[in-house]
Design an enzyme around this catalytic site. Structure first.
Site, PDB file in Angstrom:
ATOM      1  N   HIS A  59      -9.689   1.707   4.715  1.00 36.26           N
ATOM      2  CA  HIS A  59      -8.439   1.945   5.446  1.00 36.26           C
ATOM      3  C   HIS A  59      -8.691   2.973   6.537  1.00 36.26           C
ATOM      4  O   HIS A  59      -9.433   3.936   6.352  1.00 36.26           O
ATOM      5  CB  HIS A  59      -7.349   2.413   4.477  1.00 36.26           C
ATOM      6  CG  HIS A  59      -5.981   2.337   5.081  1.00 36.26           C
ATOM      7  ND1 HIS A  59      -5.523   3.274   5.969  1.00 36.26           N
ATOM      8  CD2 HIS A  59      -4.976   1.422   4.948  1.00 36.26           C
ATOM      9  CE1 HIS A  59      -4.302   2.960   6.361  1.00 36.26           C
ATOM     10  NE2 HIS A  59      -3.951   1.808   5.739  1.00 36.26           N
TER      11      HIS A  59
ATOM     12  N   SER B 231       2.961  -1.876  10.538  1.00 37.32           N
ATOM     13  CA  SER B 231       4.377  -2.046  10.850  1.00 37.32           C
ATOM     14  C   SER B 231       4.902  -3.454  10.572  1.00 37.32           C
ATOM     15  O   SER B 231       5.801  -3.937  11.255  1.00 37.32           O
ATOM     16  CB  SER B 231       4.666  -1.645  12.295  1.00 37.32           C
ATOM     17  OG  SER B 231       4.350  -0.278  12.484  1.00 37.32           O
TER      18      SER B 231
ATOM     19  N   GLU C 199      -6.969   5.287   7.620  1.00 39.51           N
ATOM     20  CA  GLU C 199      -6.611   6.671   7.289  1.00 39.51           C
ATOM     21  C   GLU C 199      -7.736   7.341   6.502  1.00 39.51           C
ATOM     22  O   GLU C 199      -7.994   8.527   6.681  1.00 39.51           O
ATOM     23  CB  GLU C 199      -5.289   6.690   6.501  1.00 39.51           C
ATOM     24  CG  GLU C 199      -4.091   6.401   7.404  1.00 39.51           C
ATOM     25  CD  GLU C 199      -2.890   5.792   6.681  1.00 39.51           C
ATOM     26  OE1 GLU C 199      -2.863   5.786   5.441  1.00 39.51           O
ATOM     27  OE2 GLU C 199      -1.989   5.277   7.383  1.00 39.51           O
TER      28      GLU C 199
ATOM     29  N   ASN D 152       0.886  -1.176   0.000  1.00 40.87           N
ATOM     30  CA  ASN D 152       0.000   0.000   0.000  1.00 40.87           C
ATOM     31  C   ASN D 152       0.921   1.223   0.000  1.00 40.87           C
ATOM     32  O   ASN D 152       1.486   1.582   1.013  1.00 40.87           O
ATOM     33  CB  ASN D 152      -0.883  -0.039   1.254  1.00 40.87           C
ATOM     34  CG  ASN D 152      -1.748   1.216   1.381  1.00 40.87           C
ATOM     35  OD1 ASN D 152      -1.849   2.013   0.440  1.00 40.87           O
ATOM     36  ND2 ASN D 152      -2.359   1.391   2.564  1.00 40.87           N
ATOM     37  N   TRP D 153       1.055   1.794  -1.200  1.00 41.43           N
ATOM     38  CA  TRP D 153       2.033   2.886  -1.316  1.00 41.43           C
ATOM     39  C   TRP D 153       1.557   4.145  -0.617  1.00 41.43           C
ATOM     40  O   TRP D 153       2.330   5.056  -0.376  1.00 41.43           O
ATOM     41  CB  TRP D 153       2.309   3.174  -2.806  1.00 41.43           C
ATOM     42  CG  TRP D 153       3.136   2.082  -3.474  1.00 41.43           C
ATOM     43  CD1 TRP D 153       3.586   0.954  -2.926  1.00 41.43           C
ATOM     44  CD2 TRP D 153       3.578   2.092  -4.825  1.00 41.43           C
ATOM     45  NE1 TRP D 153       4.301   0.211  -3.810  1.00 41.43           N
ATOM     46  CE2 TRP D 153       4.317   0.893  -5.030  1.00 41.43           C
ATOM     47  CE3 TRP D 153       3.449   2.965  -5.948  1.00 41.43           C
ATOM     48  CZ2 TRP D 153       4.905   0.544  -6.261  1.00 41.43           C
ATOM     49  CZ3 TRP D 153       4.032   2.625  -7.158  1.00 41.43           C
ATOM     50  CH2 TRP D 153       4.766   1.407  -7.308  1.00 41.43           C
ATOM     51  N   LYS D 154       0.281   4.253  -0.387  1.00 44.80           N
ATOM     52  CA  LYS D 154      -0.318   5.456   0.209  1.00 44.80           C
ATOM     53  C   LYS D 154      -0.035   6.655  -0.705  1.00 44.80           C
ATOM     54  O   LYS D 154      -0.001   6.491  -1.930  1.00 44.80           O
ATOM     55  CB  LYS D 154       0.193   5.642   1.634  1.00 44.80           C
ATOM     56  CG  LYS D 154      -0.071   4.424   2.492  1.00 44.80           C
ATOM     57  CD  LYS D 154       0.081   4.670   3.964  1.00 44.80           C
ATOM     58  CE  LYS D 154      -0.214   3.388   4.720  1.00 44.80           C
ATOM     59  NZ  LYS D 154      -0.073   3.529   6.158  1.00 44.80           N
TER      60      LYS D 154
ATOM     61  N   GLY E 197       2.601  -1.159   4.365  1.00 41.77           N
ATOM     62  CA  GLY E 197       2.680   0.276   4.032  1.00 41.77           C
ATOM     63  C   GLY E 197       4.113   0.656   3.745  1.00 41.77           C
ATOM     64  O   GLY E 197       4.661   0.357   2.673  1.00 41.77           O
ATOM     65  N   GLY E 198       4.739   1.231   4.744  1.00 44.01           N
ATOM     66  CA  GLY E 198       6.106   1.754   4.611  1.00 44.01           C
ATOM     67  C   GLY E 198       7.080   0.775   3.963  1.00 44.01           C
ATOM     68  O   GLY E 198       7.859   1.128   3.074  1.00 44.01           O
TER      69      GLY E 198
ATOM     70  N   GLU F 232      -6.006  -4.177  10.616  1.00 41.59           N
ATOM     71  CA  GLU F 232      -4.913  -3.226  10.831  1.00 41.59           C
ATOM     72  C   GLU F 232      -5.195  -2.409  12.080  1.00 41.59           C
ATOM     73  O   GLU F 232      -5.952  -1.433  12.039  1.00 41.59           O
ATOM     74  CB  GLU F 232      -4.783  -2.278   9.629  1.00 41.59           C
ATOM     75  CG  GLU F 232      -4.383  -2.991   8.351  1.00 41.59           C
ATOM     76  CD  GLU F 232      -3.785  -2.040   7.313  1.00 41.59           C
ATOM     77  OE1 GLU F 232      -2.758  -2.379   6.737  1.00 41.59           O
ATOM     78  OE2 GLU F 232      -4.343  -0.939   7.134  1.00 41.59           O
TER      79      GLU F 232
ATOM     80  N   GLY G  40       2.109   2.501  10.773  1.00 42.55           N
ATOM     81  CA  GLY G  40       3.150   3.512  10.590  1.00 42.55           C
ATOM     82  C   GLY G  40       3.838   3.929  11.874  1.00 42.55           C
ATOM     83  O   GLY G  40       4.586   4.892  11.913  1.00 42.55           O
TER      84      GLY G  40
END
Ligand code: PGA
Length: 706
Positions: free
Chosen positions: A549, A667, A551, A462-464, A688-689, A621, A627
Site C-alpha cells: 500500500h 476514493s 501509505e 481496508n479499514w486502515k 478505504g474510507g 491505487e 483519501g
C-alpha cells in the site's frame, strides 16, 4: 417519370442514330454524287467555280464520314454530352438550310439521303424539324442514353468506324459506288426506264411568253399570244409546273450527234448486240491514265462488230483535247452533263449495253484489259450480266464492320460483366471477412466476458488505522449480517488492523466474507519487536493480506525489496496477497504512471512462479486519488488496468493475465462504483474510507449487481 424520360431520350437517340448512319453511309458510298450535290449548293449560292473540285470532293468524303460516325457515336452512346451538342449544332444548321430550300427552292433535291431516297424540300424540312426536336431532347438529358460500350473501349469503336467509313468512301471512289441507287444500275433497260406506265398522270406546265413592243415588256400565255400582231417581238419563255405528274426513273437520256443535230437515242438503245459507251461528262478533266485500255476496247469492239461511242457534255474543244491526249478514234456524241454523271460515277467510265440493257459498268480504274478480252463477248463473263450480288455486298459489310463491332461490344460487355462479378466477389469476400472478424471479435468479446466472469470480482475493505476492537467487531458483524440477508454477487473481503483479526474472524461467515490483514512482517519470525508475521496473520483465520500500500511505502519506507520478502512470506503461509501499486500526482503529471507501476510490480511480484501468481490480487491505487475524494475517471482507471493486464500477460501469458483479478482503489464509493466496475478490466475495488460504514460498503458491493 425518369423511366419515361429515359424511354423518350432513347427513342430520339435511336431515330437520330439510324438516320445519320443511313444518310452518312449512302453518301459515303457515292463520294462523287455527294460532290456533285455540293457543287449544286455552291451554284445556288453563286459560288460556282470558286471552290476547286478536289476541295468539293474532300468535303464530300469528310462530311459523309462525319455524319456516319456521328450516327454510330449516338447509337453506341459514346461521349454522350459532347456528341449530343454537336448533333444539335448540325441539326440547327440543316434545318436552316432546308428552310431556305423550302422557301427559295434553289435546289430540287436536298441530297440528304444521296440517291437512295429522294425527298421534296418540304418533306426534308419537316424531317429536319423532327430530328432537331429529338436532338434537343437528347442534349437536355444526355446521360439517359444507355451505353453499349464502356468508356475504356469507346476509342476502338470510334477509330474503327472512322477507318471503315473512309475505306468505303475511297473504295467507292476508286471503283464505283458499292451500292448503285441510281436508275442506271446493272440490269436496267434504259428504254424501259424511260417508259410512262399506261394511264400515268402527265405533268402539267404553264408556259408564259415574254414579248416587247416599243420598249414595253408584256407576258402572254398560249391563248393570249399575239400570233397576228407582228409588232410584238418575242423575247423569252418561262415554264412553270402546274401539277407534277408521273416522272419515269429515266427521263433525260438523250444522245445527239452534234455534227448533224440527229437524235441517236432510239437508234443506240434499240441496237442489237453489244454497245460500249465511254461516258465522260467533261473530257477536259477526265482521267486519262488508262486510255490505252480504252483504245484497246475500241479496237476489240471494231474487230468483233460491236458499237463503241463516246458520250460527253464537252464542247468540240474538249473532244479535241481528249483525242490529242489519248489518240481516240471513236465517235463522240453529246448528252446532258448531269445525266452522264448519273449514269456512272467515274470520269471517264465505261458502260456496256446489250440491246439497250446495262449489263456492266466500270470505273476508269477497272476497265477490262486487252488480255481479258481474248474472245467475243458472249464467251466472256464480262459479256454477261453479272448475278445480282447485293446480298453478297451486304454480307461483306456485315463481316467487315458490323460483326467486328458486335464482337467488340460483346467482349466489352463480357469484360465489364466479369469485372463486376469480380468486384462483387471481392465485396462479398470483404463482407464475409468483416462478418467473420466481427463474429470473431464478438466471440473474443464473449470470451473476454466469460473470462472476466471467470475472474474473481472482489470488493475489499481496508479499514486502515480506524475502529477500536469493539467498533470493528460491530462493523464486521453489521456487514456480515447485511450480506447474509442479501447475498453478494462478488467476493467480499475486509482487511482490518492486526488486533481485530481474531475477533472479527469469529463474527464473519467465512463463505460470505473473507478476512485479511493490512500488513505483515518481512521476516519469518524472531526478535522483531512489534512485528506480526504472515504465519501469525494466517493463524487468526485471516486469508488475505494487503501489501505494497502506498501509505506503507510512503510512511514506513517499505521498498520493493522489503515488499518482495513480505509477498514471499505471505504466499508461503497460505495467504492471498492484495498487492498495491500506483503513481503519485507528480508522476502522473509527468506521464510516468505506466513506468512507475511497471517498476513496482517488477520489483516485488513479477519474480513469482505462475503457481504462486494464482494467489496474487492486484490493486491499482493512484496515490493522488487515495483519501482525497479525487477518483480517477473510469477511463483512466480502465486504461491503467488494461495496461497492467498487458504487462502481466507479457510476463505470465495471456491466459494467466485474463485470470488475474485487478482492483481499483482511491476514493471509490457507492456513487462511482458501478461506473468503475462496468469497465472490462476493472474487477472490483479496494475501498478505504467508504468501507467504514456498513451501508456504504454494502452499496459498493451491490454495484456488481447492476
Ligand atoms: P480511500 O482509500 O478509498 O479512502 O481513498 C483506499 C485505499 O487506500 O485502499
Amino acid at each position: 417519370m425518369s423511366k419515361l424520360k429515359s424511354l423518350l431520350v432513347n427513342i430520339c437517340r435511336l431515330l437520330l442514330a439510324l438516320t445519320f448512319i443511313f444518310s452518312g453511309f449512302v453518301k459515303s458510298i457515292d463520294p462523287l454524287g455527294t460532290q456533285y450535290k455540293i457543287g449544286d449548293y455552291l451554284e445556288a449560292l453563286g459560288l460556282a467555280g470558286v471552290v476547286p473540285e478536289w476541295v468539293q470532293l474532300g468535303t464530300s468524303i469528310a462530311l459523309s464520314g462525319l455524319e456516319f460516325t456521328l450516327g454510330v457515336l449516338i447509337l453506341l452512346a459514346i461521349q454522350r454530352r459532347l456528341v449530343s451538342k454537336i448533333t444539335v449544332g448540325l441539326m440547327v444548321f440543316m434545318t436552316i438550310v432546308s428552310l431556305w430550300l423550302t422557301i427559295g427552292n434553289p435546289i430540287q433535291d436536298c441530297g440528304c439521303f444521296g440517291d437512295a431516297i429522294h425527298l421534296s424540300n418540304t418533306e426534308t424540312f419537316v424531317k429536319n424539324v423532327v430530328l432537331l426536336f429529338g436532338a434537343i431532347v437528347v442534349m437536355r438529358y444526355p446521360l439517359y442514353q444507355t451505353r453499349f460500350i464502356s468508356q475504356n473501349n469507346q476509342w476502338i469503336a470510334l477509330h474503327f468506324t472512322i477507318i471503315f467509313i473512309f475505306a468505303v468512301s475511297l473504295l467507292s471512289l476508286y471503283h464505283l459506288p458499292v451500292f448503285d441507287f441510281r436508275p442506271y444500275y446493272i440490269g436496267q433497260n434504259i428504254k424501259k426506264g424511260m417508259e410512262m406506265p399506261k394511264g400515268a398522270k402527265q405533268t402539267k406546265y404553264k408556259t408564259t411568253f415574254i414579248c416587247t413592243k416599243n420598249g414595253v415588256q408584256k407576258e402572254f400565255d398560249e391563248s393570249t399570244y399575239p400570233y397576228n400582231d407582228s409588232t410584238w417581238v418575242f423575247v423569252d419563255t418561262k415554264q412553270e409546273v402546274l401539277e407534277q405528274g408521273y416522272e419515269p426513273p429515266i427521263h433525260d437520256f438523250s444522245i445527239t450527234d452534234d455534227a448533224t443535230g440527229e437524235d441517236l437515242t432510239e437508234q443506240i438503245l434499240t441496237k442489237e448486240g453489244y454497245t460500249f459507251l465511254l461516258i465522260s461528262p467533261h473530257l477536259e478533266v477526265a482521267q486519262d491514265r488508262n486510255f490505252g485500255n480504252i483504245d484497246g476496247i475500241y479496237e476489240y469492239a471494231k474487230e468483233n462488230g460491236y458499237s463503241f461511242y463516246g458520250l460527253t457534255a464537252s464542247t468540240e474543244q474538249g473532244i479535241k483535247h481528249w483525242r490529242n491526249v489519248t489518240g481516240a478514234e471513236y465517235p463522240f456524241y453529246t448528252m446532258d452533263g448531269t445525266t452522264l454523271k448519273t449514269v456512272i460515277r467515274s470520269n471517264p467510265g465505261l458502260v456496256l449495253l446489250y440491246k439497250g440493257t446495262i449489263i456492266n459498268k466500270w470505273s476508269h480504274n477497272d476497265i477490262p484489259t486487252i488480255e481479258e478480252l481474248n474472245a467475243p463477248l458472249p464467251m466472256l463473263t464480262i459479256g454477261r450480266e453479272p448475278e445480282n450480288n447485293t446480298w453478297t455486298k451486304i454480307l461483306a459489310m456485315i463481316l467487315c464492320y458490323i460483326l467486328p463491332l458486335v464482337v467488340l461490344i460483346i467482349a466489352d460487355r463480357f469484360l465489364a460483366w466479369s469485372k463486376w462479378v469480380k468486384k462483387r466477389e471481392m465485396w462479398l469476400k470483404e463482407k464475409e471477412e468483416w462478418l467473420i472478424k466481427h463474429e470473431q471479435s464478438t466471440k473474443l468479446y464473449q470470451l473476454l466476458k466469460r473470462k472476466r466472469q471467470m475472474r474473481k470480482k472482489i470488493v475489499a475493505g481496508n479499514w486502515k488505522m480506524n475502529e477500536t476492537l469493539q467498533e470493528g467487531v460491530a462493523l464486521a458483524t453489521e456487514i456480515n449480517d447485511a450480506l447474509k440477508a442479501d447475498k453478494p454477487n462478488c467476493d467480499v473481503v475486509i482487511c482490518t488492523p492486526f488486533i481485530h483479526l481474531a475477533s472479527v474472524a469469529n463474527v464473519l461467515d467465512k463463505d460470505l466474507v473473507g478476512l485479511g490483514a493490512e500488513n505483515c512482517a518481512d521476516k519469518e519470525k524472531g526478535a522483531y519487536t512489534g512485528e506480526v508475521s504472515a504465519a501469525m496473520v494466517k493463524s487468526t483465520g485471516a486469508e488475505y493480506v494487503i501489501l505494497g500500500h502506498s501509505e506503507r511505502r510512503q510512511y514506513y519506507a517499505e521498498t520493493a525489496e522489503i515488499l518482495k520478502e513480505k509477498v514471499q512470506l505471505a504466499l508461503a503461509n497460505g495467504l492471498k496477497v492484495i498487492f498495491c501499486c500506483g503513481e503519485s500526482l507528480e508522476e502522473r503529471e509527468a506521464n510516468k504512471q505506466n513506468e512507475v507501476v511497471k517498476a513496482e510490480l517488477e520489483g516485488s511480484v513479477f519474480h513469482l512462479s505462475a503457481e504462486e501468481w494464482k494467489n496474487i490480487i492486484l490493486a491499482y491505487e493512484p496515490i493522488w486519488a487515495i483519501g482525497t475524494g479525487k477518483t480517477a475517471t473510469s477511463d483512466q482507471a480502465e486504461e491503467m488496468l488494461a495496461y497492467i493486464r498487458s504487462i502481466v500477460a507479457d510476463k505470465f501469458g495471456k491466459e494467466v493475465a485474463e485470470e488475474t483479478s485487478i482492483l481499483y482503489g482511491g476514493s471509490c464509493n457507492a456513487k462511482n462504483a458501478s461506473e468503475l466496475f462496468s469497465k472490462p478490466n476493472i474487477d472490483g475495488g479496494l475501498i478505504g474510507g467508504a468501507s467504514l460504514k456498513a451501508a456504504d460498503f454494502k452499496a459498493i458491493i451491490d454495484a456488481w449487481k447492476k
